[in-house]
Design a protein around this motif. Structure first.
Motif, short mmCIF file in Angstrom:
data_model
loop_
_atom_site.label_atom_id
_atom_site.label_comp_id
_atom_site.label_asym_id
_atom_site.label_seq_id
_atom_site.Cartn_x
_atom_site.Cartn_y
_atom_site.Cartn_z
N PRO A 26 0.81 -1.21 0.00
CA PRO A 26 0.00 0.00 0.00
C PRO A 26 0.85 1.26 0.00
N THR B 275 -3.60 16.49 11.06
CA THR B 275 -3.98 15.63 9.94
C THR B 275 -2.81 15.47 8.98
N ALA C 15 -5.62 -3.15 8.37
CA ALA C 15 -5.76 -2.25 9.51
C ALA C 15 -4.55 -1.34 9.69
N LEU C 16 -3.35 -1.80 9.30
CA LEU C 16 -2.17 -0.94 9.47
C LEU C 16 -2.05 0.09 8.35
N ALA C 17 -2.82 -0.03 7.28
CA ALA C 17 -2.75 0.94 6.18
C ALA C 17 -3.96 1.87 6.16
N LYS D 81 -8.29 1.43 12.01
CA LYS D 81 -9.57 0.77 12.28
C LYS D 81 -10.66 1.79 12.58
N HIS E 265 -11.49 8.29 7.78
CA HIS E 265 -10.98 9.37 8.62
C HIS E 265 -9.53 9.64 8.20
N CYS F 183 -7.24 11.70 9.12
CA CYS F 183 -6.21 11.88 10.15
C CYS F 183 -5.61 10.55 10.56
N MET F 184 -6.49 9.56 10.74
CA MET F 184 -6.04 8.25 11.20
C MET F 184 -5.32 7.48 10.10
N ALA G 161 -1.81 8.80 9.25
CA ALA G 161 -0.85 8.47 10.30
C ALA G 161 -0.27 7.07 10.15
N CYS G 162 -0.83 6.26 9.26
CA CYS G 162 -0.28 4.93 9.01
C CYS G 162 0.97 4.97 8.13
N PHE G 163 1.23 6.12 7.52
CA PHE G 163 2.30 6.22 6.52
C PHE G 163 3.32 7.28 6.91
#
Lengths: 375, 375
Positions: free
Chosen positions: B10, B43, B279-281, B284, B346, B348-349, B352-354
């Protein structure tokens, strides 16, 4: 001497004696069952933990990203199962590891990808071991043990120019949604039975099947019969978490991972404490709520790891954790500025919020271990 | 020329023209209302985006972590509001920024922290601006606009040795749980009214209140009266997301952020496609489900960003996204190996994975911008 209370918040804490006890318990279980343990490092993503988990041997491991494969290979791990369905785009990053002597095993559940990956591997001049993924009831990926797809996929892998058929694998993910240990043992039965049936079909068709690989922490911890399996790939057993506790897979004292947070507010008119660990420090995983809704996003404990009375992270914003206060004595016990430890619902998701573990031993911070991130 | 389809999966994509249009719209709205825009960078966490958002001026910004404050200060931003309740432990990392000439504004809602922070700042030889946080109905943090706590907190900040009372602030977080734009306008009314009332009380008590700071993307986009406010702090407006779309805050063409993913499986016997973004990309986050349960964890689109028929990330594992297939033509349209873009619930969330954005302009990848992570 550094104590947890001296660390900035939020920070990720890893309790070393608890980790070591969890590792020893699983190693002992798998050794007694005569099954090789190939720990899944998607939870830990950390070479120090991987080395402890393989008893100092840099033994066979499981990963969920190419970044983990590269990272662990760079730390001497030479036998790596990448346990997410392979696509040609992922091969580019893995081929150099094979060239340097690592055995990289891929998985697939379909003919087009088996063909495409095998062809791309051959173009790159490398050969990958490959397992057929079996769906033993989790319904995420995999061919059914008795399905018509199994043998065609296996044959393409076996005959392909860049792949070597190594056997079958499954992840019984449905074990995470069980109610009680009887159900988990039923899933363990289905996992073993499905894998052994698929392996038998391969062998009856004259195909090789040296590897029969199962694995999830619940089935590895509670399964009673591993005969016919060659290896198991649990991951979260290293750290355990509130979800595993609710499932009945571990005891409260087995939780090795926690998030250190500060109390940053007392919202008396709404009845909650505010912590500086929110969605980016805990993740929004709600797994344990399936079994006990009131746990919210984690169990709030004192600095020694003992749960505070009926205190959970009930709601979250990006950098705020909100804890509904049921026991009025907590306002005094946890003044603004106090520090707490939060036991997370799902260790894999929470650990991924941080780039390092602060390693605790008997209440002291003894080390800092980096984690691999990204893909 | 690099196209999105050439990137590994991803990956995080940021559509530059859409971003710029969103920034221009909010800048125009706030300018027309006579209110300063102090964009919240929690964000974006990215200096290039911050510079665009402040129209190339490195103007006043809002952050949610000390790491962001440090990062943006290092890129020339000199007027930074840290909009999470301050505790003394956070001051250590912020004081050096003040020493180098930045104006750092903190917030609090209670006397003990106002005292402790002011004392610690004085020990460190710096002075922070500080706002009193007001609870305008979000019930996360803050004193009530008509509550007895407001003036005591303000006085401690005003008289403390290391703080300068700068006014009041609020975040109307309840706007994220509205049904329809009428409700959001009601929240905007409450936000403005609560802040202005609190500011009036400060001034009537002879205390300074130069800053009256509101802000959330829904209230900034749909509020009709900003009189009495001096600034607004929306954040997610830059990228928008499926939640904002469901709330009625933006249109489908305003979504600037997406996750590129590969189709890694066709699970025909369970009726879902598998993607390599889990879930990590995506995180949740289920916010948009509150308004439209079927969106799951995100809307699956083709590579040009057009939604595919009734295709959502319905379930996830750590590295797997599962999409229930309702339209049978999708099996052929999305063969294994195909690439898609997922519009997140969302932004913002998910962002934050990247650790970086791949910047798109007219279907081409034109740049890569790094993000700040951690705390």
């Amino acid at each position: 001497m550094v104590r947890p209370a001296d660390l900035p918040t939020p920070s990720l804490l890893l309790d070393l004696p608890v980790l070591c006890a969890n590792l020893a318990a699983m190693n002992g279980r798998m050794a007694a069952a005569g099954v090789t343990l190939r720990p899944h490092l998607k939870t830990a993503k950390c070479p120090e933990v991987a080395m402890l988990a393989t008893e100092g041997q840099a033994g066979g491991i499981t990963v969920s990203t190419v970044a983990e494969a590269r990272g662990f290979a760079g730390h001497g791990f030479k036998d790596i199962l990448y346990a997410v369905g392979a696509v040609p785009g992922k091969i580019e990053g893995l081929a150099p590891l094979v060239e340097k002597g690592a055995r990289i095993t891929l998985i697939t559940d379909n003919v087009p990808m088996a063909e495409a990956v095998s062809a791309r591997a051959a173009e790159l001049g490398v050969t990958f071991d490959m397992l057929v993924e079996i769906d033993v009831g989790g319904h995420r990926a995999g061919v059914l043990p008795d399905g018509a797809d199994l043998l065609p996929v296996a044959r393409v892998i076996h005959e392909g120019p860049g792949t070597r058929l190594a056997g079958v694998m499954a992840h019984a993910g449905q074990s995470y949604h069980c109610r009680g240990t009887f159900e988990i043992r039923s899933v363990a039965w289905a996992e073993r039975e499905g894998l052994v049936h698929a392996a038998d079909r391969l062998r009856e068709a004259g195909l090789p099947c040296p590897v029969v690989s199962g694995g999830s922490t619940p089935t590895a911890m509670l399964g009673e019969d591993f005969s016919g399996l060659t290896e198991m790939r649990p991951g979260v057993y290293m750290f355990m978490d509130v979800h595993q506790l609710m499932l009945g897979v571990c005891k409260a004292g087995d939780l090795a991972l926690s998030v250190l947070a500060s109390v940053i507010g007392h919202n008396r008119h709404s009845g909650h404490l505010l912590l500086d660990a929110g969605a980016l420090a805990l993740s929004k995983d709600v797994s344990a709520q399936e079994l006990k809704p009131e746990v919210g996003y984690g169990v709030v404990c004192d600095l020694s790891g003992r749960p505070l009375p009926n205190l959970f992270v009930s709601d979250m914003a990006q950098e705020h954790g909100l804890c509904t206060v049921h026991d009025e004595s907590l306002w005094d016990r946890l003044p603004i500025g106090a520090k707490v430890r939060i036991m997370p619902n799902h260790a894999c998701m929470t650990a991924a919020c941080f780039d390092a573990y602060h390693v605790l031993d008997k209440g002291e911070v003894v080390d800092k271990w980096k984690r691999f991130g990204g893909w």
